[in-house]
Design a protein around this motif. Sequence first.
Motif, PDB file in Angstrom:
ATOM      1  N   PHE A   1       0.763  -1.112  -0.003  1.00 40.16           N
ATOM      2  CA  PHE A   1      -0.026  -0.215   0.079  1.00 40.16           C
ATOM      3  C   PHE A   1       0.850   1.269  -0.055  1.00 40.16           C
ATOM      4  O   PHE A   1       2.137   1.061   0.361  1.00 40.16           O
ATOM      5  CB  PHE A   1      -1.045  -0.089   1.063  1.00 40.16           C
ATOM      6  CG  PHE A   1      -0.371  -0.175   2.608  1.00 40.16           C
ATOM      7  CD1 PHE A   1      -0.295   0.994   3.070  1.00 40.16           C
ATOM      8  CD2 PHE A   1       0.010  -1.199   3.012  1.00 40.16           C
ATOM      9  CE1 PHE A   1       0.100   1.190   4.467  1.00 40.16           C
ATOM     10  CE2 PHE A   1       0.387  -1.120   4.495  1.00 40.16           C
ATOM     11  CZ  PHE A   1       0.595  -0.101   5.101  1.00 40.16           C
ATOM     12  N   SER A   2       0.146   2.371  -0.686  1.00 44.22           N
ATOM     13  CA  SER A   2       1.141   3.559  -0.546  1.00 44.22           C
ATOM     14  C   SER A   2       0.451   4.692   0.224  1.00 44.22           C
ATOM     15  O   SER A   2      -0.734   4.566   0.119  1.00 44.22           O
ATOM     16  CB  SER A   2       1.334   3.986  -2.158  1.00 44.22           C
ATOM     17  OG  SER A   2       0.097   4.277  -2.674  1.00 44.22           O
ATOM     18  N   VAL A   3       1.320   5.354   0.737  1.00 42.79           N
ATOM     19  CA  VAL A   3       0.610   6.496   1.567  1.00 42.79           C
ATOM     20  C   VAL A   3       1.423   7.850   1.177  1.00 42.79           C
ATOM     21  O   VAL A   3       2.194   7.861   0.407  1.00 42.79           O
ATOM     22  CB  VAL A   3       0.984   6.447   3.235  1.00 42.79           C
ATOM     23  CG1 VAL A   3       0.223   5.020   3.553  1.00 42.79           C
ATOM     24  CG2 VAL A   3       2.392   6.149   3.553  1.00 42.79           C
ATOM     25  N   ARG A   4       0.535   8.852   1.137  1.00 44.58           N
ATOM     26  CA  ARG A   4       1.107  10.176   0.964  1.00 44.58           C
ATOM     27  C   ARG A   4       0.915  11.211   1.991  1.00 44.58           C
ATOM     28  O   ARG A   4      -0.206  11.603   1.978  1.00 44.58           O
ATOM     29  CB  ARG A   4       0.446  10.613  -0.443  1.00 44.58           C
ATOM     30  CG  ARG A   4       1.221  11.952  -0.947  1.00 44.58           C
ATOM     31  CD  ARG A   4       0.331  12.422  -2.227  1.00 44.58           C
ATOM     32  NE  ARG A   4       0.399  11.583  -3.432  1.00 44.58           N
ATOM     33  CZ  ARG A   4       1.045  11.681  -4.502  1.00 44.58           C
ATOM     34  NH1 ARG A   4       1.789  12.574  -4.536  1.00 44.58           N
ATOM     35  NH2 ARG A   4       0.757  10.679  -5.422  1.00 44.58           N
ATOM     36  N   LEU A   5       1.867  11.708   2.326  1.00 47.18           N
ATOM     37  CA  LEU A   5       1.903  12.720   3.365  1.00 47.18           C
ATOM     38  C   LEU A   5       1.621  14.260   2.412  1.00 47.18           C
ATOM     39  O   LEU A   5       2.444  14.190   1.448  1.00 47.18           O
ATOM     40  CB  LEU A   5       2.934  12.935   4.368  1.00 47.18           C
ATOM     41  CG  LEU A   5       2.944  11.775   5.300  1.00 47.18           C
ATOM     42  CD1 LEU A   5       4.374  12.058   6.150  1.00 47.18           C
ATOM     43  CD2 LEU A   5       1.869  11.871   6.308  1.00 47.18           C
ATOM     44  N   LYS A   6       0.994  15.100   2.947  1.00 44.99           N
ATOM     45  CA  LYS A   6       1.044  16.393   2.186  1.00 44.99           C
ATOM     46  C   LYS A   6       2.298  16.880   2.023  1.00 44.99           C
ATOM     47  O   LYS A   6       3.069  17.134   2.912  1.00 44.99           O
ATOM     48  CB  LYS A   6       0.080  17.547   3.067  1.00 44.99           C
ATOM     49  CG  LYS A   6       0.017  18.682   2.415  1.00 44.99           C
ATOM     50  CD  LYS A   6      -1.201  19.417   3.169  1.00 44.99           C
ATOM     51  CE  LYS A   6      -1.772  20.890   2.533  1.00 44.99           C
ATOM     52  NZ  LYS A   6      -2.378  21.742   3.336  1.00 44.99           N
TER      53      LYS A   6
ATOM     54  N   ALA B   1      -9.013  -1.942   7.530  1.00 45.36           N
ATOM     55  CA  ALA B   1      -7.770  -1.591   8.253  1.00 45.36           C
ATOM     56  C   ALA B   1      -6.501  -2.212   8.028  1.00 45.36           C
ATOM     57  O   ALA B   1      -6.559  -3.224   7.119  1.00 45.36           O
ATOM     58  CB  ALA B   1      -8.211  -2.086   9.936  1.00 45.36           C
ATOM     59  N   VAL B   2      -5.454  -1.515   8.251  1.00 48.08           N
ATOM     60  CA  VAL B   2      -4.147  -1.845   7.854  1.00 48.08           C
ATOM     61  C   VAL B   2      -3.198  -1.577   9.021  1.00 48.08           C
ATOM     62  O   VAL B   2      -3.600  -0.788   9.792  1.00 48.08           O
ATOM     63  CB  VAL B   2      -3.709  -1.208   6.699  1.00 48.08           C
ATOM     64  CG1 VAL B   2      -4.338  -1.674   5.375  1.00 48.08           C
ATOM     65  CG2 VAL B   2      -3.463   0.393   6.668  1.00 48.08           C
TER      66      VAL B   2
ATOM     67  N   SER C   1     -12.828   6.549   4.679  1.00 48.52           N
ATOM     68  CA  SER C   1     -12.809   6.992   3.447  1.00 48.52           C
ATOM     69  C   SER C   1     -11.453   7.227   2.611  1.00 48.52           C
ATOM     70  O   SER C   1     -10.955   8.098   2.136  1.00 48.52           O
ATOM     71  CB  SER C   1     -13.330   8.436   3.509  1.00 48.52           C
ATOM     72  OG  SER C   1     -14.764   8.552   4.200  1.00 48.52           O
ATOM     73  N   GLY C   2     -10.732   5.982   2.754  1.00 49.44           N
ATOM     74  CA  GLY C   2      -9.533   5.896   2.002  1.00 49.44           C
ATOM     75  C   GLY C   2      -8.152   6.507   2.734  1.00 49.44           C
ATOM     76  O   GLY C   2      -7.245   6.621   2.411  1.00 49.44           O
ATOM     77  N   ARG C   3      -8.345   7.092   4.228  1.00 48.73           N
ATOM     78  CA  ARG C   3      -7.527   7.670   4.885  1.00 48.73           C
ATOM     79  C   ARG C   3      -7.294   6.765   6.265  1.00 48.73           C
ATOM     80  O   ARG C   3      -8.152   6.478   6.828  1.00 48.73           O
ATOM     81  CB  ARG C   3      -7.857   9.031   5.237  1.00 48.73           C
ATOM     82  CG  ARG C   3      -7.807   9.857   4.132  1.00 48.73           C
ATOM     83  CD  ARG C   3      -8.330  11.125   4.308  1.00 48.73           C
ATOM     84  NE  ARG C   3      -8.182  11.913   3.095  1.00 48.73           N
ATOM     85  CZ  ARG C   3      -7.023  12.644   2.620  1.00 48.73           C
ATOM     86  NH1 ARG C   3      -5.827  12.395   3.165  1.00 48.73           N
ATOM     87  NH2 ARG C   3      -7.189  13.479   1.633  1.00 48.73           N
ATOM     88  N   LEU C   4      -6.019   6.827   6.710  1.00 51.60           N
ATOM     89  CA  LEU C   4      -5.680   6.107   8.119  1.00 51.60           C
ATOM     90  C   LEU C   4      -6.366   6.927   9.201  1.00 51.60           C
ATOM     91  O   LEU C   4      -6.195   8.454   9.397  1.00 51.60           O
ATOM     92  CB  LEU C   4      -4.197   6.166   8.402  1.00 51.60           C
ATOM     93  CG  LEU C   4      -3.494   5.086   7.575  1.00 51.60           C
ATOM     94  CD1 LEU C   4      -1.838   5.432   7.795  1.00 51.60           C
ATOM     95  CD2 LEU C   4      -3.728   3.721   7.874  1.00 51.60           C
TER      96      LEU C   4
ATOM     97  N   VAL D   1      -3.788  10.242   6.508  1.00 51.56           N
ATOM     98  CA  VAL D   1      -2.900  10.240   5.278  1.00 51.56           C
ATOM     99  C   VAL D   1      -3.686   9.439   4.363  1.00 51.56           C
ATOM    100  O   VAL D   1      -4.459   8.328   4.954  1.00 51.56           O
ATOM    101  CB  VAL D   1      -1.521  10.094   5.309  1.00 51.56           C
ATOM    102  CG1 VAL D   1      -0.699  10.904   5.923  1.00 51.56           C
ATOM    103  CG2 VAL D   1      -1.319   8.451   5.678  1.00 51.56           C
ATOM    104  N   ARG D   2      -3.880   9.592   3.095  1.00 59.12           N
ATOM    105  CA  ARG D   2      -4.498   8.868   2.292  1.00 59.12           C
ATOM    106  C   ARG D   2      -3.568   7.402   1.874  1.00 59.12           C
ATOM    107  O   ARG D   2      -2.463   7.460   2.050  1.00 59.12           O
ATOM    108  CB  ARG D   2      -4.634   9.646   0.955  1.00 59.12           C
ATOM    109  CG  ARG D   2      -5.214   8.683  -0.322  1.00 59.12           C
ATOM    110  CD  ARG D   2      -6.122   9.418  -1.230  1.00 59.12           C
ATOM    111  NE  ARG D   2      -7.234  10.315  -0.798  1.00 59.12           N
ATOM    112  CZ  ARG D   2      -8.290   9.924  -0.591  1.00 59.12           C
ATOM    113  NH1 ARG D   2      -8.625   8.738  -0.335  1.00 59.12           N
ATOM    114  NH2 ARG D   2      -9.143  10.867  -0.187  1.00 59.12           N
ATOM    115  N   VAL D   3      -4.516   6.499   1.707  1.00 62.63           N
ATOM    116  CA  VAL D   3      -3.782   5.100   1.379  1.00 62.63           C
ATOM    117  C   VAL D   3      -4.563   4.276   0.293  1.00 62.63           C
ATOM    118  O   VAL D   3      -5.764   4.476   0.218  1.00 62.63           O
ATOM    119  CB  VAL D   3      -3.958   4.307   2.851  1.00 62.63           C
ATOM    120  CG1 VAL D   3      -3.738   2.857   2.576  1.00 62.63           C
ATOM    121  CG2 VAL D   3      -3.527   4.885   3.923  1.00 62.63           C
TER     122      VAL D   3
END
Length: 72
Positions: free
Chosen positions: A3-8, A31-32, A47-50, A65-67
Amino acid sequence: MTFSVRLKGEQTAMAVAHEMPLLDDEGRVMAVRCPSAGCGAVVDLISGRLDGHIVRGQECRMSGVRVVVSEE
C-alpha cells in the motif's frame, strides 16, 4: 499486499503488509498496520485515509493520510 501513503507535500511512500489486512464482507480493506517507523498500530481506514491514532502519547504523523491498497 502493498500500500502507498502520501503525506501532504511529500512523495508517495510504499509499504508492504506482511499480513493480510482486515477486509469487509465485500472485500474492501477496513484496516491496515500503520507504516510509520515506531508505530505499527492496526488502524481503521476511513474514506481511504488512516484513522487518527496515538503512538508514544502523541498523534501519529500518519493519522489522516490517504492510503491506496493493492495486491502484489
